[in-house]
Design a protein around this motif. Structure first.
Motif, PDB file in Angstrom:
ATOM      1  N   UNK A 290       0.819  -1.203   0.000  1.00 47.03           N
ATOM      2  CA  UNK A 290       0.000   0.000   0.000  1.00 47.03           C
ATOM      3  C   UNK A 290       0.859   1.262   0.000  1.00 47.03           C
ATOM      4  N   UNK A 291       0.476   2.227  -0.841  1.00 43.93           N
ATOM      5  CA  UNK A 291       1.093   3.549  -0.847  1.00 43.93           C
ATOM      6  C   UNK A 291      -0.023   4.579  -0.928  1.00 43.93           C
ATOM      7  N   UNK A 292      -0.179   5.376   0.121  1.00 44.87           N
ATOM      8  CA  UNK A 292      -1.250   6.373   0.131  1.00 44.87           C
ATOM      9  C   UNK A 292      -1.067   7.397  -0.985  1.00 44.87           C
ATOM     10  N   UNK A 293       0.179   7.753  -1.273  1.00 48.23           N
ATOM     11  CA  UNK A 293       0.434   8.783  -2.284  1.00 48.23           C
ATOM     12  C   UNK A 293       0.198   8.285  -3.708  1.00 48.23           C
ATOM     13  N   UNK A 313      -6.196   1.658   5.940  1.00 48.69           N
ATOM     14  CA  UNK A 313      -5.950   2.125   4.580  1.00 48.69           C
ATOM     15  C   UNK A 313      -6.864   3.304   4.263  1.00 48.69           C
ATOM     16  N   UNK A 314      -8.129   3.169   4.615  1.00 50.76           N
ATOM     17  CA  UNK A 314      -9.088   4.245   4.341  1.00 50.76           C
ATOM     18  C   UNK A 314      -8.736   5.503   5.133  1.00 50.76           C
ATOM     19  N   UNK A 315      -8.281   5.325   6.361  1.00 45.05           N
ATOM     20  CA  UNK A 315      -7.927   6.492   7.171  1.00 45.05           C
ATOM     21  C   UNK A 315      -6.742   7.235   6.558  1.00 45.05           C
ATOM     22  N   UNK A 316      -5.737   6.505   6.094  1.00 46.47           N
ATOM     23  CA  UNK A 316      -4.596   7.159   5.466  1.00 46.47           C
ATOM     24  C   UNK A 316      -5.035   7.945   4.224  1.00 46.47           C
ATOM     25  N   UNK A 317      -5.957   7.384   3.450  1.00 46.91           N
ATOM     26  CA  UNK A 317      -6.418   8.064   2.244  1.00 46.91           C
ATOM     27  C   UNK A 317      -7.209   9.326   2.571  1.00 46.91           C
ATOM     28  N   UNK A 319      -6.885  11.161   5.157  1.00 47.35           N
ATOM     29  CA  UNK A 319      -6.027  12.169   5.787  1.00 47.35           C
ATOM     30  C   UNK A 319      -5.215  12.967   4.785  1.00 47.35           C
ATOM     31  N   UNK A 320      -5.084  12.474   3.577  1.00 44.99           N
ATOM     32  CA  UNK A 320      -4.345  13.224   2.559  1.00 44.99           C
ATOM     33  C   UNK A 320      -5.139  14.439   2.117  1.00 44.99           C
ATOM     34  N   UNK A 321      -4.437  15.437   1.656  1.00 51.33           N
ATOM     35  CA  UNK A 321      -5.096  16.676   1.225  1.00 51.33           C
ATOM     36  C   UNK A 321      -6.070  16.388   0.097  1.00 51.33           C
ATOM     37  N   UNK A 322      -7.213  17.058   0.134  1.00 55.23           N
ATOM     38  CA  UNK A 322      -8.230  16.861  -0.906  1.00 55.23           C
ATOM     39  C   UNK A 322      -7.690  17.303  -2.256  1.00 55.23           C
ATOM     40  N   UNK A 323      -8.156  16.614  -3.294  1.00 57.84           N
ATOM     41  CA  UNK A 323      -7.704  16.903  -4.657  1.00 57.84           C
ATOM     42  C   UNK A 323      -8.913  16.938  -5.588  1.00 57.84           C
ATOM     43  N   UNK A 324      -8.845  17.768  -6.626  1.00 52.08           N
ATOM     44  CA  UNK A 324      -9.946  17.771  -7.611  1.00 52.08           C
ATOM     45  C   UNK A 324     -10.140  16.420  -8.283  1.00 52.08           C
ATOM     46  N   UNK A 325      -9.082  15.568  -8.222  1.00 48.72           N
ATOM     47  CA  UNK A 325      -9.146  14.251  -8.869  1.00 48.72           C
ATOM     48  C   UNK A 325      -9.766  13.181  -7.980  1.00 48.72           C
ATOM     49  N   UNK A 326     -10.169  13.544  -6.762  1.00 48.00           N
ATOM     50  CA  UNK A 326     -10.614  12.531  -5.807  1.00 48.00           C
ATOM     51  C   UNK A 326     -11.739  11.653  -6.341  1.00 48.00           C
ATOM     52  N   UNK A 327     -12.648  12.232  -7.093  1.00 54.63           N
ATOM     53  CA  UNK A 327     -13.774  11.442  -7.627  1.00 54.63           C
ATOM     54  C   UNK A 327     -13.509  10.939  -9.046  1.00 54.63           C
ATOM     55  N   UNK A 328     -12.295  11.194  -9.540  1.00 51.45           N
ATOM     56  CA  UNK A 328     -11.944  10.751 -10.889  1.00 51.45           C
ATOM     57  C   UNK A 328     -11.503   9.291 -10.831  1.00 51.45           C
ATOM     58  N   UNK A 329     -12.474   8.412 -10.695  1.00 47.77           N
ATOM     59  CA  UNK A 329     -12.194   6.984 -10.669  1.00 47.77           C
ATOM     60  C   UNK A 329     -13.445   6.227 -11.084  1.00 47.77           C
ATOM     61  N   UNK A 330     -13.260   4.937 -11.420  1.00 44.93           N
ATOM     62  CA  UNK A 330     -14.379   4.103 -11.872  1.00 44.93           C
ATOM     63  C   UNK A 330     -14.838   3.127 -10.795  1.00 44.93           C
ATOM     64  N   UNK A 331     -14.381   3.349  -9.562  1.00 48.26           N
ATOM     65  CA  UNK A 331     -14.696   2.425  -8.478  1.00 48.26           C
ATOM     66  C   UNK A 331     -16.184   2.439  -8.159  1.00 48.26           C
ATOM     67  N   UNK A 345     -19.047   7.878   5.991  1.00 50.42           N
ATOM     68  CA  UNK A 345     -19.784   8.692   5.009  1.00 50.42           C
ATOM     69  C   UNK A 345     -18.864   9.685   4.313  1.00 50.42           C
ATOM     70  N   UNK A 346     -17.913  10.227   5.074  1.00 53.28           N
ATOM     71  CA  UNK A 346     -16.966  11.168   4.491  1.00 53.28           C
ATOM     72  C   UNK A 346     -16.163  10.495   3.379  1.00 53.28           C
ATOM     73  N   UNK A 347     -15.753   9.254   3.609  1.00 51.43           N
ATOM     74  CA  UNK A 347     -14.970   8.523   2.615  1.00 51.43           C
ATOM     75  C   UNK A 347     -15.793   8.284   1.349  1.00 51.43           C
ATOM     76  N   UNK A 348     -17.008   7.829   1.532  1.00 50.08           N
ATOM     77  CA  UNK A 348     -17.873   7.563   0.375  1.00 50.08           C
ATOM     78  C   UNK A 348     -18.103   8.831  -0.449  1.00 50.08           C
ATOM     79  N   UNK A 349     -18.370   9.930   0.232  1.00 50.71           N
ATOM     80  CA  UNK A 349     -18.683  11.183  -0.474  1.00 50.71           C
ATOM     81  C   UNK A 349     -17.453  11.764  -1.155  1.00 50.71           C
ATOM     82  N   UNK A 350     -16.341  11.777  -0.462  1.00 54.57           N
ATOM     83  CA  UNK A 350     -15.142  12.422  -1.020  1.00 54.57           C
ATOM     84  C   UNK A 350     -14.629  11.705  -2.262  1.00 54.57           C
ATOM     85  N   UNK A 351     -14.634  10.360  -2.224  1.00 54.19           N
ATOM     86  CA  UNK A 351     -14.059   9.602  -3.332  1.00 54.19           C
ATOM     87  C   UNK A 351     -15.120   9.027  -4.274  1.00 54.19           C
TER      88      UNK A 351
END
Length: 612
Positions: A290-293, A313-317, A319-331, A345-351
């Motif tokens: 795992x690499x958070x970065x 793993x979720x906590x490390x993610x 804790x990283x600074x928010x990015x405009x790309x956070x929701x740029x995924x197909x998960x 809920x914060x994790x679900x919404x942010x990503x």
């Protein structure tokens, strides 16, 4: 838990259409995982062979820039399996497998499964005495070691019981800068992949002779006392994970790609994540670690539509600074355990993650929960018989009524989770029969019934849903790993300046699990104690997750009438320097020694100034 987390009838009613639509998958999953017929041909190898025949060109596994189709993967495992069999390895033999997350790990353990050998999946961070114990415990007939772990193996080789003629090395063509082999290593290694190159690529005949009760893996767990225990994970249990998670819960399809950076010596990655991939005929994308970065870049690079997680793993993610790309995924779905309600809920919404397939299971347990209805802050529901019963923390045992029966807790209440031991939910136990018996309760609700003690506290959320609360006894969870306090105490007590130690877990605000803390009685004044060398010793002898973050130095520890240490007062005091008049020290991130905890340091820890 907030009252809103308790499931109400209107909330449950809104999920009924989802429940109904999931019935076909649930039925199929239960059928696939049904192990009552002990003569039925099953197993990991059969799953791979079926996919190779039906979906041979589909990508099976991706490891960095390397990729194998199901047909290629099956043929490779066949060659290795047939070769191992030619060296004399037979059904039931234990084979130690020490390889980090990469293609060759999956090939080796699948090859063993196909010929009926049992892969002993050693924690790749183990060293020294603990590693020796784990290997010798299973009475291995062979060892398969990745070049990246060659030095760790060679350090203890003279103490191992592995047959000299069956010590196989697997080159690492991906990772560079590996440590050189020891000068005393000799020429005992056999190159496994070279040796198996000319072996038959046909399915081994033994793969047709694997049945539900045949062991598939040994997965190591710290348990509640002592050194690691080897839990028997049989082929029937793999089929249960393959069926229940694959068809009933996660529900992947061939176009899905699941990214897994969790270690495959744990059941979460091996049985739940990979089992879900195989059931869907999907693609497993492996990461070495795992690499958070790099996590979300990897997700995007591999077009992953799912990933496996543990709460840390979720906590490390998050804790990283928010990015405009956070929701740029197909998960579209994530599967794992330990996602805390405080960030759920914060994790679900942010990503932008629509579905969290949180589950609860243990390597040795006989029941499991999965969040098939996608409620928040829950491990979900269990299709098998279980109960959450009242627990007496002071006497460390379940409460029994005047008739000697245990008492189920009410909705919203916390208790000990137990699972009925039956034909549908057997408890296969450990390699040590005595330890197996200690995990069984009898005469729980009626004379003669038997129930597995999970050792975990759960909250009854209603409608057969539960929420994980905490672990009991002498094990705590940190960095996604179970840590045995007894194992850590054994290492600490071996230090020349330590007379006595007590190890326990403590909570640090805004982190998952419990960090290790040790109370020490030393041979000299605390000011004379060499904290730097002590920490070096711990880091050499223990996995990183087991090294105590905090130390409290004292003179005498409170004991019970039977001379057991009373850990409760120490746990309650935690690392608060104002609770007990003993000095407290902390291993701060990025440092190489323990630092005295002052009020300003304590405030910083409580306020999240340090990232543990």
């Amino acid at each position: 838990m907030d009252n809103q987390d308790i499931i109400t009838f209107p909330q449950f009613a809104r999920k009924i259409p989802m429940l109904i639509s999931g019935v076909p998958g649930l039925v199929k999953g239960l059928k696939v995982g049904d192990t009552k017929d002990k003569t039925r041909e099953v197993g990991l190898g059969r799953c791979i062979e079926t996919l190779a025949a039906d979906s041979g060109e589909t990508e099976a596994i991706v490891d960095g820039d390397r990729s194998l189709s199901y047909a290629e993967f099956n043929a490779w495992t066949n060659r290795v399996g047939n070769y191992l069999a030619s060296t004399g390895i037979i059904k039931g033999d234990a084979v130690v497998v020490m390889i980090e997350n990469r293609l060759e790990l999956m090939v080796a353990l699948t090859a063993c499964a196909k010929i009926g050998a049992v892969s002993a999946l050693v924690n790749t961070s183990q060293r020294g005495r603990v590693l020796t114990h784990s290997i010798n415990l299973v009475e291995p007939k062979a060892a398969i070691v990745g070049a990246e772990l060659r030095s760790a193996y060679e350090e203890v080789k003279t103490e191992l019981t592995v047959p000299e003629q069956r010590q196989f090395l697997v080159d690492d063509t991906v990772q560079s800068g590996l440590p050189p082999a020891s000068s005393h290593s000799g020429d005992f290694w056999i190159d496994l992949m070279h040796g198996s190159k000319l072996a038959s690529g046909d399915n081994p005949r033994q793969s047709r002779e694997i049945y539900p009760d045949d062991p598939c893996f040994y997965i190591y767990t710290s348990g509640t006392t002592g050194l690691p225990k080897a839990v028997v994970f049989n082929h029937g249990r793999f089929m249960k994970a393959y069926g229940s998670f694959g068809f009933a819960a996660v529900k992947l399809v061939p176009s899905d790609r699941m990214y897994v950076c969790l270690p495959f010596y744990h059941a979460t990655a091996l049985a739940v994540c990979w089992g879900s991939v195989l059931a869907g005929g999907a693609t497993l994308v492996m990461a070495r670690r795992f690499s958070a970065s790099k996590f979300w870049d990897d997700i995007r690079h591999h077009n992953a539509t799912a990933f496996g997680y543990v709460g840390e793993l979720c906590r490390y993610l998050i804790e990283r600074s928010a990015s405009p790309d956070d929701t740029d995924n197909r998960v579209r779905v994530i599967v794992g355990n330990g996602l805390r309600p405080s960030i759920w809920k914060q994790f679900k919404d942010r990503f932008g993650v629509p579905r969290v397939m949180e589950f609860y299971a243990s390597s040795e347990g006989n029941i499991g929960f999965s969040n098939v209805l996608n409620f928040d802050n829950t491990v979900g529901l269990c299709p098998f018989r279980y109960s959450i019963v009242e627990y007496d923390n002071e006497h460390e045992r379940p409460v029994r009524n005047s008739k000697g029966r245990m008492i189920p807790v009410g909705k919203g209440k916390i208790g000990l989770l137990i699972g009925e031991i039956s034909e549908k939910t057997p408890f296969h136990g450990y390699t040590d029969a005595e330890k197996t018996q200690k995990c069984i309760f009898q005469d729980v609700f009626k004379p003669g019934d038997r129930w597995f003690n999970s050792g975990d506290l759960m909250r009854n959320m209603g409608f057969r849903h539960a929420q994980f609360v905490d672990r009991l006894g002498d094990t705590f969870r940190w960095k996604g790993e179970n840590v045995s306090t007894t194992e850590v105490e054994l290492i600490i007590d071996g230090h020349d300046s330590v007379i006595e130690s007590i190890v326990y877990g403590v909570e640090i605000p805004n982190t998952n699990g419990r960090a290790g803390m040790a109370w020490l009685k030393t041979s000299g004044h605390p000011g004379q104690f060499d904290f730097a060398s002590f920490l070096r010793m711990l880091r050499t002898s223990l996995p990183a997750c087991a090294v105590p973050v905090f130390l409290r130095l004292g003179e005498d520890a409170e004991t019970t009438g039977t001379f057991k240490h009373k850990k409760a007062p120490l746990k309650d005091a935690s690392f608060d320097i104002n609770a007990i008049d003993d000095p407290v020290y902390v291993w701060l991130p990025g440092t190489s020694t323990y630092t005295r905890v002052t009020q300003s340091v304590l405030d910083g820890i409580n306020n999240g100034a340090y990232r543990f």
